[in-house]
Design a protein around this motif. Structure first.
Motif, short mmCIF file in Angstrom:
data_model
loop_
_atom_site.label_atom_id
_atom_site.label_comp_id
_atom_site.label_asym_id
_atom_site.label_seq_id
_atom_site.Cartn_x
_atom_site.Cartn_y
_atom_site.Cartn_z
N THR A 116 0.82 -1.21 0.00
CA THR A 116 0.00 0.00 0.00
C THR A 116 0.85 1.25 0.00
O THR A 116 0.51 2.25 -0.66
N ALA A 117 1.98 1.21 0.70
CA ALA A 117 2.88 2.37 0.71
C ALA A 117 3.35 2.71 -0.70
O ALA A 117 3.52 3.88 -1.06
N SER A 118 3.53 1.68 -1.51
CA SER A 118 3.95 1.88 -2.90
C SER A 118 2.87 2.64 -3.68
O SER A 118 3.17 3.62 -4.37
N LEU A 119 1.64 2.20 -3.52
CA LEU A 119 0.51 2.85 -4.21
C LEU A 119 0.32 4.28 -3.73
O LEU A 119 0.13 5.20 -4.53
N VAL A 120 0.37 4.44 -2.42
CA VAL A 120 0.18 5.79 -1.84
C VAL A 120 1.27 6.73 -2.38
O VAL A 120 0.99 7.86 -2.77
N GLY A 121 2.50 6.25 -2.43
CA GLY A 121 3.60 7.07 -2.91
C GLY A 121 3.44 7.46 -4.37
O GLY A 121 3.70 8.61 -4.76
N TYR A 122 3.00 6.51 -5.18
CA TYR A 122 2.81 6.79 -6.61
C TYR A 122 1.69 7.80 -6.82
O TYR A 122 1.84 8.79 -7.55
N GLU A 123 0.58 7.55 -6.18
CA GLU A 123 -0.58 8.43 -6.38
C GLU A 123 -0.34 9.80 -5.75
O GLU A 123 -0.81 10.83 -6.27
N ALA A 124 0.41 9.85 -4.67
CA ALA A 124 0.77 11.13 -4.06
C ALA A 124 1.66 11.94 -5.01
O ALA A 124 1.54 13.17 -5.09
N SER A 125 2.53 11.25 -5.74
CA SER A 125 3.39 11.94 -6.71
C SER A 125 2.55 12.59 -7.79
O SER A 125 2.86 13.69 -8.26
N PHE A 126 1.50 11.89 -8.20
CA PHE A 126 0.61 12.45 -9.21
C PHE A 126 -0.08 13.69 -8.66
O PHE A 126 -0.06 14.76 -9.28
N LEU A 127 -0.67 13.55 -7.47
CA LEU A 127 -1.37 14.68 -6.84
C LEU A 127 -0.43 15.87 -6.66
O LEU A 127 -0.83 17.02 -6.89
N ALA A 128 0.80 15.59 -6.25
CA ALA A 128 1.75 16.67 -5.94
C ALA A 128 2.02 17.55 -7.16
O ALA A 128 2.43 18.71 -7.02
N GLY A 129 1.78 16.99 -8.35
CA GLY A 129 2.04 17.76 -9.57
C GLY A 129 0.85 18.53 -10.10
O GLY A 129 0.97 19.26 -11.08
N LEU A 130 -0.30 18.37 -9.46
CA LEU A 130 -1.50 19.05 -9.96
C LEU A 130 -1.47 20.54 -9.62
O LEU A 130 -1.49 20.91 -8.44
N ALA A 131 -1.45 21.36 -10.65
CA ALA A 131 -1.29 22.80 -10.45
C ALA A 131 -2.42 23.40 -9.63
O ALA A 131 -2.21 24.34 -8.87
N LYS A 132 -3.61 22.85 -9.80
CA LYS A 132 -4.76 23.47 -9.13
C LYS A 132 -5.04 22.91 -7.74
O LYS A 132 -5.99 23.32 -7.08
N LEU A 133 -4.21 21.97 -7.30
CA LEU A 133 -4.37 21.44 -5.94
C LEU A 133 -3.55 22.31 -4.99
O LEU A 133 -2.33 22.34 -5.07
N ASP A 134 -4.25 23.02 -4.12
CA ASP A 134 -3.56 23.98 -3.24
C ASP A 134 -3.11 23.28 -1.95
O ASP A 134 -3.92 22.95 -1.10
N LEU A 135 -1.82 23.07 -1.85
CA LEU A 135 -1.27 22.47 -0.62
C LEU A 135 -0.26 23.41 0.04
O LEU A 135 0.50 23.00 0.89
N GLY A 136 -0.24 24.64 -0.41
CA GLY A 136 0.64 25.61 0.23
C GLY A 136 2.01 25.72 -0.41
O GLY A 136 2.66 26.75 -0.32
N ALA A 137 2.50 24.66 -1.02
CA ALA A 137 3.81 24.71 -1.69
C ALA A 137 3.59 24.49 -3.19
O ALA A 137 2.57 23.93 -3.60
#
Ligand SMILES: [Zn+2]
Length: 238
Positions: A116-137
């Motif tokens: 599961t850590a593998s999946l979470v890491g992969y999908e988090a990488s995708f999310l981290a690149g979304l320009a319109k997702l506001d995470l502060g950084a």
């Protein structure tokens, strides 16, 4: 929080990285690369020691491996789930550290937390690149994702020669004294240090043998390898 990192290794449990890719992280740090480790859980379900013991030991292991940044999230040990909340927690770290290379556990594993850590890491990488997702950084996606496959019975696509890092990597693993020192409690479960070393040397030796070096750590990449010069391809065929 420090700026850009070269390599981030994500794992389910403290001491996973030490077992699967610690030699590689050390080797990269010795070459001047900035490395980081994100553990998803704090290890509170371990048979031996407390989460506090493991936090201290993880810090010591990171120092031995010359890792510049290490942190553990608060995802429950033994219950790593691929939820949006968990993906966001990892995505925040990816944006803060901005790694070029991400090391994840191989996606199939006996321990469900590892898979599961593998999946979470992969999908988090995708999310981290979304320009319109506001995470502060600012948005960031790792350029390269490789999977540390030591726990999995699969043929690696490449191995990293850790012959010179093997002893130090073992010392980093032994920094988890609550886990690996010979004790009465749970002594049926945990082999003695000498046996652990023998087992770890056998694994590293096997992967080293595949590439003609003494000790190595195995990785899988999903992409094909790109070659520029046939004369520079390492590992003898015949
Ligand atoms: Zn683990």
């Amino acid at each position: 929080m420090p700026g850009s990192f070269d390599i981030l290794a994500v794992a389910a449990h403290r001491d996973d990285v030490e077992q699967t890719c610690g030699g590689t992280l050390l080797k990269m740090a010795e070459r001047g690369r900035r490395t980081a480790i994100l553990d998803l859980t704090q290890g509170e379900m371990g048979t031996r020691g407390t989460a506090e013991d493991r936090a201290r030991e993880a810090g010591e292991a990171a120092r031995i491996l010359k890792v510049a940044w290490r942190c553990a999230l608060d995802i429950p040990d033994g219950r790593v789930e691929n939820t949006y909340d968990n993906r966001i927690k990892v995505a925040r770290v990816i944006r803060e550290l901005r790694p070029r290379v991400l090391i994840l556990p191989y996606w199939q594993a006996r321990h469900p937390d590892h898979a599961t850590a593998s999946l979470v890491g992969y999908e988090a990488s995708f999310l981290a690149g979304l320009a319109k997702l506001d995470l502060g950084a600012a948005p960031h996606r790792p350029y390269k994702i490789v999977y540390a496959s030591l726990y999995a019975d699969v043929r690696p696509t490449f191995v990293v020669d850790i012959s010179e890092q093997f002893d130090t990597r073992f010392a980093a693993l032994m920094a988890y004294r609550s886990q690996y020192q010979d004790q009465e409690q749970g002594s049926g479960l945990f082999p003695r240090q000498a046996e652990i070393r023998e087992r770890i040397a056998a694994m590293a030796g096997y992967y080293g043998l595949l590439a003609g070096v003494r000790y190595a750590e195995p990785f899988v990449q999903k992409e094909v390898g790109l070659v520029d010069d046939l004369l520079a391809i390492p590992v003898q065929s015949i």
